[in-house]
Enzyme design. Structure first.
Site, PDB file in Angstrom:
ATOM      1  N   ASN A 208     -42.191 -25.126 -24.886  1.00  0.00           N
ATOM      2  CA  ASN A 208     -43.445 -25.771 -25.282  1.00  0.00           C
ATOM      3  C   ASN A 208     -44.537 -24.711 -25.341  1.00  0.00           C
ATOM      4  O   ASN A 208     -44.297 -23.543 -25.044  1.00  0.00           O
ATOM      5  CB  ASN A 208     -43.795 -26.925 -24.330  1.00  0.00           C
ATOM      6  CG  ASN A 208     -43.986 -26.437 -22.912  1.00  0.00           C
ATOM      7  OD1 ASN A 208     -44.849 -25.622 -22.632  1.00  0.00           O
ATOM      8  ND2 ASN A 208     -43.144 -26.916 -22.012  1.00  0.00           N
ATOM      9  N   LEU A 307     -42.725 -32.764  -9.708  1.00  0.00           N
ATOM     10  CA  LEU A 307     -43.888 -33.350  -9.038  1.00  0.00           C
ATOM     11  C   LEU A 307     -43.466 -34.559  -8.197  1.00  0.00           C
ATOM     12  O   LEU A 307     -43.840 -34.673  -7.021  1.00  0.00           O
ATOM     13  CB  LEU A 307     -44.936 -33.759 -10.090  1.00  0.00           C
ATOM     14  CG  LEU A 307     -46.141 -34.541  -9.596  1.00  0.00           C
ATOM     15  CD1 LEU A 307     -46.922 -33.759  -8.549  1.00  0.00           C
ATOM     16  CD2 LEU A 307     -47.062 -34.915 -10.759  1.00  0.00           C
TER      17      LEU A 307
END
Ligand SMILES: Cc1cc2nc3c(=O)[nH]c(=O)nc-3n(C[C@H](O)[C@H](O)[C@H](O)COP(=O)(O)O)c2cc1C
Length: 398
Positions: A208, A307
């Site tokens: 990305n 996360l």
């Protein structure tokens, strides 16, 4: 900045031992007192005379030195210092530290000390990447040992890769940060940064547009407030900041393993743009064009959620877990949902649609979302966003 600080410097037996002499000189230039200790192997690379001359004090070498041992010299030596620095830290010394061995002066001092220990590894890339060394590094980090480097680069042995000793000015900066009395001094903060690369085959990958600029700025801002920072980075285009422990990874799975290996931490800031999916049917060899023109059909599976994994940890969860939400639509709604779903304390939400120029750019416009509500920040340089966030983290950890 190091005036009056006493550093016990253990020099291990590697080629980089010669750079330790330069480190002694530079630390003394900044007002530190340095007591050198050579391992027997180190004496093949530098002489006790040169270490002693540069330090302007005795260079210690022998555990069974009768004069010193009349006063339990090894205990005294290990306690009198404000900081113990192992430079270069050989693979052997790291292994001894993990095992708690004490069969020479250097390892005995490392076991007997009650002071912070900073290791500066330097070794061949294969030695650094060997599973035994990986295990040892993880273990030492969780024991609270501080790391400076290593970095990627050419080696004395002719190979290239991670394992090269970090440059001397950076070691000096790391040592100074250990003594920094900033609001985060004594705190360990994990920061992830950059993109991940998910292989399609050995030569292609899915990536990305994250440059790593925001994560790098956050790590530097936390370091500037005195934190000891572990910086886990994917292949970013921005170089990592100095004075932090850098762990380079490629894939989301590697990033999760490195992040978990870096715990315990007082806070964790997950800035990395982690790929949501990995290629499930990746090619073991390069996928070739087909003569009949048929196209490869990639299938995907979900990557681990870094996360959420850390946010939902029971024991060992950092006190403060901060996630980033880079969205292109319904930014606040998505980010607020993410806060609860992932067990984060804060989400820093930003709009990364191409028109904003944020991804790969120098500025960021974020909203800090917590249980207390939403707080939109003005569009600011990424360094300023980082400095604000670091100050907020310092307040939260008070
Ligand atoms: C020429 C040479 C260079 C070496 N360089 C390194 C090195 O850079 N890093 C390392 O971990 N070991 C290196 N070694 C191996 C160590 O010297 C060896 O493991 C030694 O037992 C380390 O002892 P110490 O940890 O007590 O200093 C080197 C050995 C030789 C002969």
């Amino acid at each position: 900045m190091l005036n009056g600080k006493h550093i016990l410097m253990i020099i291990g037996g590697g080629v980089a031992a010669t750079k330790a002499l330069d480190l002694i000189r530079r630390l003394r230039d900044r007002g530190a007192e340095v007591t050198p200790v050579l391992t027997p192997a180190a004496e093949h690379f530098v002489t006790p005379l040169s270490a002693s001359a540069l330090a302007a004090r005795k260079c210690y070498r022998d555990l069974f030195d009768l004069t010193d041992e009349a006063e339990m010299g090894h205990i005294q030596l290990s306690r009198a210092a404000d900081l113990v620095v192992v430079c270069p830290a050989t693979a052997d010394l790291l292994a001894k530290m993990v095992a708690g061995l004490a069969n020479d002066l250097a390892s005995t001092l490392l076991l007997a000390t009650d002071k912070k220990v900073l290791v500066v590894p330097a070794m061949n890339v294969r030695m650094w990447e060997h599973p035994a060394t990986r295990r040892n590094v993880e273990r030492l980090r969780s024991d609270g040992v501080l790391f400076a480097g290593p970095v990627d680069g050419p080696m004395a042995c002719g190979e290239y890769g991670p394992g090269r000793m970090v440059e001397v000015p950076q070691i000096v900066a790391t040592i100074a940060s250990v003594f920094d009395s900033g609001p985060l001094s004594g705190r360990h903060v994990l920061v992830t940064s950059g993109p991940t690369h998910e292989p399609i085959d050995p030569v292609r990958y899915i990536a990305n547009r994250s440059s790593g600029a925001q994560g790098t700025a956050i790590a530097a801002a936390l370091r500037d407030l005195g934190a000891s920072v572990t910086f886990v980075t994917g292949p970013a285009s921005v170089p990592p900041p100095s004075g932090v422990a850098v762990i380079r990874v490629e894939t989301a799975e590697e990033m999760l393993a490195a992040a978990q290996g870096a715990l315990p931490a007082d806070a964790a800031v997950f800035t990395a743009a982690v790929a949501d999916w990995q290629v499930a049917n990746r090619g073991e060899v390069k996928i070739k064009k087909q003569a009949d023109g048929s196209l490869p059909a990639l299938s995907f599976r979900e990557n681990p959620d870094i996360l959420a994994t850390v946010g939902q940890m029971g024991m060992g969860r950092p006190r403060l877990v901060v996630g980033f939400a880079a969205e292109t639509n319904d930014v606040i709604a998505h980010a607020t949902a993410k806060l609860a779903r992932k067990g984060a304390d804060w989400i820093v939400a930003n709009d990364v649609s191409p028109a904003t120029g944020i991804m790969g750019g120098t500025e960021n416009a974020v909203t800090l979302i917590s249980a207390d509500g939403q707080e939109p920040w003005p569009r600011l340089p990424k360094e300023e966003v980082a400095a604000r966030l670091a100050r907020r983290i310092a307040e939260a950890l008070k």
